[in-house]
Design an enzyme around this catalytic site. Structure first.
Site, PDB file in Angstrom:
ATOM      1  N   THR B 153       0.862  -1.195   0.000  1.00  0.00           N
ATOM      2  CA  THR B 153       0.000   0.000   0.000  1.00  0.00           C
ATOM      3  C   THR B 153       0.897   1.244   0.000  1.00  0.00           C
ATOM      4  O   THR B 153       1.367   1.652  -1.053  1.00  0.00           O
ATOM      5  CB  THR B 153      -0.972   0.023   1.205  1.00  0.00           C
ATOM      6  OG1 THR B 153      -0.227  -0.127   2.406  1.00  0.00           O
ATOM      7  CG2 THR B 153      -2.008  -1.087   1.084  1.00  0.00           C
ATOM      8  N   LYS B 179       4.443  -6.789   3.931  1.00  0.00           N
ATOM      9  CA  LYS B 179       4.112  -5.411   3.575  1.00  0.00           C
ATOM     10  C   LYS B 179       3.735  -4.687   4.859  1.00  0.00           C
ATOM     11  O   LYS B 179       3.299  -5.298   5.839  1.00  0.00           O
ATOM     12  CB  LYS B 179       2.992  -5.342   2.553  1.00  0.00           C
ATOM     13  CG  LYS B 179       1.640  -5.823   2.989  1.00  0.00           C
ATOM     14  CD  LYS B 179       0.811  -4.866   3.780  1.00  0.00           C
ATOM     15  CE  LYS B 179       0.698  -3.510   3.135  1.00  0.00           C
ATOM     16  NZ  LYS B 179      -0.124  -2.625   4.073  1.00  0.00           N
ATOM     17  N   THR B 190       1.969  -9.197  12.280  1.00  0.00           N
ATOM     18  CA  THR B 190       2.355  -7.955  11.633  1.00  0.00           C
ATOM     19  C   THR B 190       1.280  -7.533  10.648  1.00  0.00           C
ATOM     20  O   THR B 190       0.230  -8.150  10.564  1.00  0.00           O
ATOM     21  CB  THR B 190       3.673  -8.109  10.863  1.00  0.00           C
ATOM     22  OG1 THR B 190       4.017  -6.816  10.343  1.00  0.00           O
ATOM     23  CG2 THR B 190       3.518  -9.063   9.697  1.00  0.00           C
ATOM     24  N   GLU B 277       6.752   4.792   7.160  1.00  0.00           N
ATOM     25  CA  GLU B 277       6.244   5.966   6.446  1.00  0.00           C
ATOM     26  C   GLU B 277       7.090   7.197   6.748  1.00  0.00           C
ATOM     27  O   GLU B 277       7.170   7.639   7.890  1.00  0.00           O
ATOM     28  CB  GLU B 277       4.776   6.206   6.803  1.00  0.00           C
ATOM     29  CG  GLU B 277       3.879   5.166   6.128  1.00  0.00           C
ATOM     30  CD  GLU B 277       2.414   5.266   6.533  1.00  0.00           C
ATOM     31  OE1 GLU B 277       1.593   4.686   5.823  1.00  0.00           O
ATOM     32  OE2 GLU B 277       2.120   5.910   7.536  1.00  0.00           O
ATOM     33  N   ASN B 401       0.271  10.631   5.888  1.00  0.00           N
ATOM     34  CA  ASN B 401      -0.934  10.264   6.622  1.00  0.00           C
ATOM     35  C   ASN B 401      -1.998  11.348   6.614  1.00  0.00           C
ATOM     36  O   ASN B 401      -3.159  11.083   6.916  1.00  0.00           O
ATOM     37  CB  ASN B 401      -0.577   9.846   8.042  1.00  0.00           C
ATOM     38  CG  ASN B 401       0.025   8.466   8.018  1.00  0.00           C
ATOM     39  OD1 ASN B 401      -0.638   7.519   7.630  1.00  0.00           O
ATOM     40  ND2 ASN B 401       1.300   8.366   8.367  1.00  0.00           N
ATOM     41  N   SER B 406      -7.053  11.538   0.776  1.00  0.00           N
ATOM     42  CA  SER B 406      -7.576  12.665  -0.012  1.00  0.00           C
ATOM     43  C   SER B 406      -7.203  12.524  -1.478  1.00  0.00           C
ATOM     44  O   SER B 406      -6.630  11.547  -1.886  1.00  0.00           O
ATOM     45  CB  SER B 406      -7.069  13.983   0.561  1.00  0.00           C
ATOM     46  OG  SER B 406      -5.670  13.954   0.657  1.00  0.00           O
TER      47      SER B 406
END
Lengths: 406, 406
Positions: B153, B179, B190, B277, B401, B406
């Site tokens: 993702t 992932k 996980t 991230e 995030n 959006s």
């Protein structure tokens, strides 16, 4: 007797209490960074301190001094936390106390030191001691505004609140100031807060009033989940009003004064969140229906401290899935997701653990775009509830904290 | 018997196991987002799942199916987590299983579904079911690379690891893919991970090997402290190697295979953190000297999840004060800050709870500027230790995030 609490956004002077401020040049340029609070003889004072096992030198000294003597002076410096500074830090804090005690003609133990700012740098106590004459020259009952400005670090504005407590024929003032913006998850205290009243309150009653007022104000806010090494809150009752002390926090006068303390502490605590580092939104998170208030707080903090929830709030994204995921991992007693309901403002978005079928994302987005957002989470177990106040996580939080020492 | 574990950064095929991938167009354009894993008849498989009370529909279905039948197919979609979707979500997950069971000629319960992506949107099961023929046509033993890409993702790269386990005359392959990049604090599992071996391993032994391998790999990482609703890890032993199953995780062959699982799971877990991230730094946090491993983990997570520590790491700022403050609030049993020592890389910075006197900030800054940083925290209580892997908190974490939906 009729009692009433009248809120006031500015700082009403507290008879008997004087404050002074000056610029030491220790860290900041062209601003006050050192503050002195003079407490009249015979007043009561009570401090509560950080629960962090790593507590700063001034916290260690203030606790010790308070246990041994009646405080006459509080001295507060901003810019250097005097934390992680070892024995030299203790010596530096004592050095500042000694300078104040000399000028104020009291014992060293009657002076309590407070520091806020960068952790791990030695405090230049000579520089602060040299400012003591200027501090004393500046003492005044209307010194709240300058004092509140002098204790700030990454805060963007001073935080001052007052309340007038009417109880029968008596009128009392409660006034407080605070600072704090990051490393905010107080536990039995806040970053730095000083709240004074002109009422006469015996020491044990003041301690009880303080504990109760703090429980649902400073102990219910979080900016980033980090509990500071320097958290301290001090309440002072000067006795200038000449009343007879309440016998306990539960008699009529005790309850009236508690109302005043709760009003001032509650607004000050929320002011900290409103001024949270990089905050663009103020969020009130109410959790209802837990087996205990502690269970409700656990859920509220899991949501309030979730970086994913906080970044979604920053983006004005009604990402209730992230809220539900945080509720699910909070560890509340026998939580059943099928009993969870969530509303953002007036909009129910989750009912019985499932999305509301006529969920109107546009309406929720309109609510979440406001600078103040109410989130209501019902977990459907018991009768308890609590509210935690927090803010969003923005680019500026990262910027402020990545650049604070550079 | 001599045993050896040889690490491999790419994906060696596991005899008997086939993987396929295709593009459903559900959310992403021009990339695979649907993956099928075909498990041979007679193989063992074992899944561990999220501890979040709010778990996604596919987790509920996969758990139920695994309890009732021997898995033959795993079907994984990326882009939609099918979480917070209620009864319709369960029906959608079953619909996908049914399509796979039809093409694969097995019972519906022999198909386990997995989903990852946005929470709270209904899954278009018709679209996924329509892709099943393409998935079957793509099945191949060398399909790991495409499968690992299809399950991503917000990840920036596929995560694949292999190990060759040599035990006497036997040679086994262990290969895994995973992932995950955000909402990462697994607890007993996980985000999504699939680890297979060609060894024959009886089901109870596989369960034991899995639990042990996960405990110090996927259960010791955190990106943002958020435990996902969809976490799942599945281990598979195809039995193609034709060996006799180890009798337990503790006999020689069990230990050799555990070494292989630990190698692959450990590297995959660390790959998730490396790809956290917005992460710019990979941080290994070792905490030693606790009364229990749990105490050490509590301290490690308090430091690893402190936004203040994480932003300081992002800024390459050797702000050890923030580390010590997080240690102090972690709640470790009878912690005494005077026994705490901290080193960043080879540089001791705190000793006996106080700053090291010849502390060379420039040297520490040089260490902390590296993309990989080791932090060692000794708390001086007992004999236990643990290591947690994490990353820094950057502007990009907020950006990713705040913009994800959006």
């Amino acid at each position: 007797m009729s009692t009433e609490v009248i809120a006031n956004d500015s700082a009403l002077p507290v008879s008997g209490l004087k404050l002074g401020a000056t610029a030491s040049g220790l860290r900041y340029k062209n601003r006050d960074d050192l503050c002195l609070i003079a407490i009249p003889e015979g007043a009561s004072a009570h401090g509560v301190y950080t629960t962090n096992r790593f507590c700063a030198a001034p916290v260690i000294v203030a606790r010790r001094h308070e246990a041994n003597a009646r405080p006459r002076f509080l001295v507060i410096n901003a810019g250097n936390a005097n934390a992680g500074t070892g024995d030299a830090g203790i010596a530096a804090a004592l050095e500042v106390c000694r300078a104040v005690a000399g000028a104020g003609e009291c014992s060293v133990e009657q002076v309590l030191p407070y520091s806020t700012g960068v952790i791990g740098q030695q405090l230049d106590s000579d520089r602060l001691a040299a400012c003591v004459p200027a501090l004393f020259a500046d003492l005044a009952e209307d010194g709240w505004q300058r004092a509140a400005a002098a204790i700030l670090t990454t805060d963007t504005r001073p935080k001052l609140r007052s309340a007038t407590v009417v109880c029968g024929a008596h009128r009392f003032t409660v006034t407080g100031m605070t600072k704090g913006s990051g490393m905010i998850k107080p536990n039995m205290a806040t970053m730095l807060a000083y709240v004074a009243t002109d009422a006469t309150i015996a020491q044990p009653v003041l301690a009880e009033l303080t504990a109760r007022a703090v429980a649902r104000s400073f102990n219910r806010i979080t900016v980033d989940g980090d509990t500071s090494t320097n958290d301290a809150l001090v309440t002072i009752a000067t006795g200038a009003a000449g009343n007879v002390s309440p016998a306990s926090a539960d008699d009529e006068l005790g309850q009236a004064l508690l109302g005043g303390f709760e009003q001032v502490c509650g607004e000050l605590a929320r002011d900290i969140v409103r001024d949270g580092e990089g905050a663009t939104k103020f969020v009130a998170l109410r959790v209802r229906g837990g087996y205990s208030e502690e269970d409700c707080a656990r859920v509220a903090y899991a949501v309030a401290e979730s970086p994913l929830v906080k970044t979604a709030l920053f983006a004005s994204d009604a990402n209730w899935g992230r809220i539900l995921a945080a509720v699910g991992r909070a560890g509340a007693t026998r939580l059943d997701i099928e009993d969870v309901a969530i509303a953002i403002g007036p909009c129910p978005i989750v009912r019985a653990g499932q999305p509301v079928t006529d969920y109107d994302e546009a309406a929720v987005t309109a609510v979440i775009k406001q600078p103040t957002v109410d989130i209501d989470i019902a977990i459907g177990r018991g009768e308890h509830e609590t509210t935690v106040w927090t803010c969003d996580l923005s680019f500026d939080y990262v910027k402020i904290n990545a650049e604070y020492r550079s």
